[in-house]
Design an enzyme around this catalytic site. Structure first.
Site, mmCIF file in Angstrom:
data_model
loop_
_atom_site.group_PDB
_atom_site.id
_atom_site.type_symbol
_atom_site.label_atom_id
_atom_site.label_comp_id
_atom_site.label_asym_id
_atom_site.label_seq_id
_atom_site.Cartn_x
_atom_site.Cartn_y
_atom_site.Cartn_z
ATOM 1 N N ASP A 191 0.863 -1.182 0.000
ATOM 2 C CA ASP A 191 0.000 0.000 0.000
ATOM 3 C C ASP A 191 0.903 1.236 0.000
ATOM 4 O O ASP A 191 1.584 1.514 0.989
ATOM 5 C CB ASP A 191 -0.903 -0.030 1.235
ATOM 6 C CG ASP A 191 -1.924 1.097 1.260
ATOM 7 O OD1 ASP A 191 -1.731 2.100 0.537
ATOM 8 O OD2 ASP A 191 -2.906 0.996 2.026
ATOM 9 N N HIS A 192 0.885 1.990 -1.099
ATOM 10 C CA HIS A 192 1.815 3.102 -1.255
ATOM 11 C C HIS A 192 1.451 4.302 -0.385
ATOM 12 O O HIS A 192 2.204 5.283 -0.331
ATOM 13 C CB HIS A 192 1.887 3.526 -2.729
ATOM 14 C CG HIS A 192 3.241 3.985 -3.155
ATOM 15 N ND1 HIS A 192 4.281 4.193 -2.278
ATOM 16 C CD2 HIS A 192 3.743 4.302 -4.387
ATOM 17 C CE1 HIS A 192 5.345 4.601 -2.929
ATOM 18 N NE2 HIS A 192 5.049 4.672 -4.218
ATOM 19 N N ARG A 193 0.305 4.253 0.290
ATOM 20 C CA ARG A 193 -0.018 5.339 1.220
ATOM 21 C C ARG A 193 0.890 5.312 2.439
ATOM 22 O O ARG A 193 1.220 6.359 2.999
ATOM 23 C CB ARG A 193 -1.480 5.234 1.681
ATOM 24 C CG ARG A 193 -2.518 5.457 0.596
ATOM 25 C CD ARG A 193 -3.920 5.246 1.127
ATOM 26 N NE ARG A 193 -4.115 3.882 1.614
ATOM 27 C CZ ARG A 193 -5.234 3.431 2.188
ATOM 28 N NH1 ARG A 193 -6.253 4.277 2.362
ATOM 29 N NH2 ARG A 193 -5.333 2.187 2.578
ATOM 30 N N VAL A 252 3.586 2.693 2.720
ATOM 31 C CA VAL A 252 4.858 2.042 2.408
ATOM 32 C C VAL A 252 5.418 2.708 1.156
ATOM 33 O O VAL A 252 4.830 2.579 0.075
ATOM 34 C CB VAL A 252 4.683 0.531 2.181
ATOM 35 C CG1 VAL A 252 6.027 -0.115 1.850
ATOM 36 C CG2 VAL A 252 4.068 -0.133 3.404
#
Length: 484
Positions: free
Chosen positions: A454-456, A458
């Site tokens: 999850d790029h939010r 990580v």
């Protein structure tokens, strides 16, 4: 002359998980007229997470079953009614009108206060959205009985808000019929298999789910059907149960109902894919030393005589070790509080293909386990999933997941996050490939890892470091000791 007070108790479909809204009735174990006791299992239901047997929390005689097997019922809806005795004794049969004492006609008495519903038997009744329609409750009456041995007078069923459904009788073995549990009978029915043709291997000649699948596979082979993909790991070793077909068009189109585990999986994947911004990174790894390490552990038995050792075990240990070095990836996004919650323990999920569909049970606090303890927990998780006995609690609270697509001969893929988790690792097939090793091109055992996150919460650096650590540990498994 004796006096008896009878009342009608209703048992509602409970929420056997957390926040579930519906369940499918797989099998009824009772029928109208049967006597039931407190704690007796009356039916088996399938939720979006597992198959669960429901015990009834009071004594009495079954009055009515409101839904047939195969029906999907909302949580909080009445599924069975039971006639129970009031204070002072068990239900007694009512005498015919001709034998009733003339001096003491039946008199109506105030309704007895309802006992609080027992919730300790199951997880509890979850909240429902919308307006729930309730079935009219019968008032309590007093019946004067002159002869206790007289046949019971028929009790008229109370009107129901739900559509009328004929009473359902649970299928029972009789005569020369083979012995099998109701879920196994349902499986055989769905697959179009006559249980009498199946060779039983269960105790006392009981036909098991594995027997039905084995018979189905033999029939498919005899008909020259396409062969199933062979698997090397036990997580996906059991064939998937054939879904019930609703209709087939003249053109050959088949319509299959979306319910149970498949429905929940679809909803969760859509929610995850369109909520968390996914990023996936890939790396090829020389796992020759890991495969040798696995063989040595199997041959030595140092983890335990009955402990199963597989490459998946080493991948799991490598991921847990990488998370220990980078705990920020074991996190959750809290939208309401606008916070990132870094979890204190790692609940490691293992994606498992079962007869009920894809489920992801997890090993609680897996990061605190030794390699031997992790192997034992992984074996228990797999066995429970294959038997279809995974409980809802085992599928709640996961923080990170591994999906072993390599057992299907697949090199890699882009795994979708389980909702609420920050990362998922896909473990691909191990193949012998030409590889540059010590300056020479030689055959080596190679696999591909894919890490979605999850790029939010990580970023690329954290995700890359975790994936690189897992790869390094699989290349040199001795590092599990020094890094762990």
């Amino acid at each position: 002359m004796t006096t008896e007070v009878r009342s009608l108790r209703e048992f509602k479909m409970p929420d056997v998980g957390e926040g579930l809204t519906e369940a499918e009735i797989l099998s009824w174990y009772v029928k109208p007229g049967d006597t039931v006791t407190d704690g007796q299992v009356v039916c088996e239901v399938e939720t979006a997470k597992a198959a669960v047997e429901l015990p009834i929390p009071f004594n009495g005689v079954v009055e009515q079953l409101f839904f047939p097997e195969g029906a999907t019922v909302d949580v909080g809806t009445v599924i069975i009614s039971v006639a129970v005795a009031g204070e002072g004794g068990a239900p007694a049969p009512a005498a015919p009108a001709a034998q009733a004492a003339p001096a003491a006609p039946a008199a109506e008495v105030p309704a007895a206060p309802a006992e609080p519903e027992r919730r300790e038997v199951l997880v509890g009744y979850g909240p429902r959205t919308g307006t729930a329609q309730r079935r009219a409750r019968r008032t309590t009456t007093t019946t004067v009985v002159a002869a206790p041995a007289a046949p019971a007078a028929p009790v008229a069923p109370a009107p129901a808000v739900a559509p009328a459904v004929a009473p359902v009788v649970a299928e029972q073995p009789a005569g020369d019929r083979p012995l099998a549990k109701p879920p196994v009978r349902k499986l055989a029915k769905d697959l179009g298999i006559d249980l009498r043709a199946v060779t039983p291997t269960g105790r006392d000649g009981v036909v098991t789910r594995e027997d039905v699948h084995a018979h189905a596979s033999a029939l498919a082979a005899a008909a020259s059907a396409p062969a199933a993909v062979a698997v090397a790991e036990p997580v996906a070793a059991e064939p998937v149960e054939a879904p019930a077909v609703v209709s087939r068009s003249a053109a050959g189109d088949v319509r299959v109902p979306i319910k149970g585990v498949r429905k929940a999986t679809a909803q969760a994947m859509v929610a995850s894919a369109f909520t968390a911004p996914h990023v996936t990174e890939f790396v090829q790894v020389d796992v020759t030393r890991t495969m040798k390490f696995v063989r040595r552990l199997k041959e030595s038995g140092e983890l335990g005589r009955d402990v199963r050792v597989s490459p998946l075990l080493i991948v799991a240990k490598a991921l847990l070790t990488a998370i220990k070095r980078h705990p920020e990836i074991n996190a959750q996004w809290d939208e309401a509080a606008q916070e990132i919650v870094i979890k204190g323990q790692v609940n490691l999920g293992i994606a498992a293909a079962t007869p009920r569909g894809l489920i992801v049970p997890n090993i609680k606090d897996a990061g605190a386990k030794t390699l031997s303890g992790l192997a034992t927990s992984l074996g228990e998780l797999v066995d429970t999933a294959r038997q279809g006995k995974t409980s809802p609690a085992d599928m709640q609270g996961g923080t990170v997941t591994i999906t072993n697509v390599g057992v299907f001969g697949v090199d890699t893929g882009t795994p979708i996050l389980n909702r609420g988790e920050a990362a998922i690792l896909a473990f691909g097939a191990v193949r012998e490939l030409p590889w540059v090793h010590k300056g020479k091109v030689v055959p080596r055992q190679v696999t591909t890892l894919a890490l979605s996150f999850d790029h939010r919460l990580v970023d690329g650096e954290l995700g890359s470091r975790v994936l690189a650590d897992v790869a390094a540990l699989l290349e040199q498994p001795k590092r599990l000791i020094t890094w762990g």
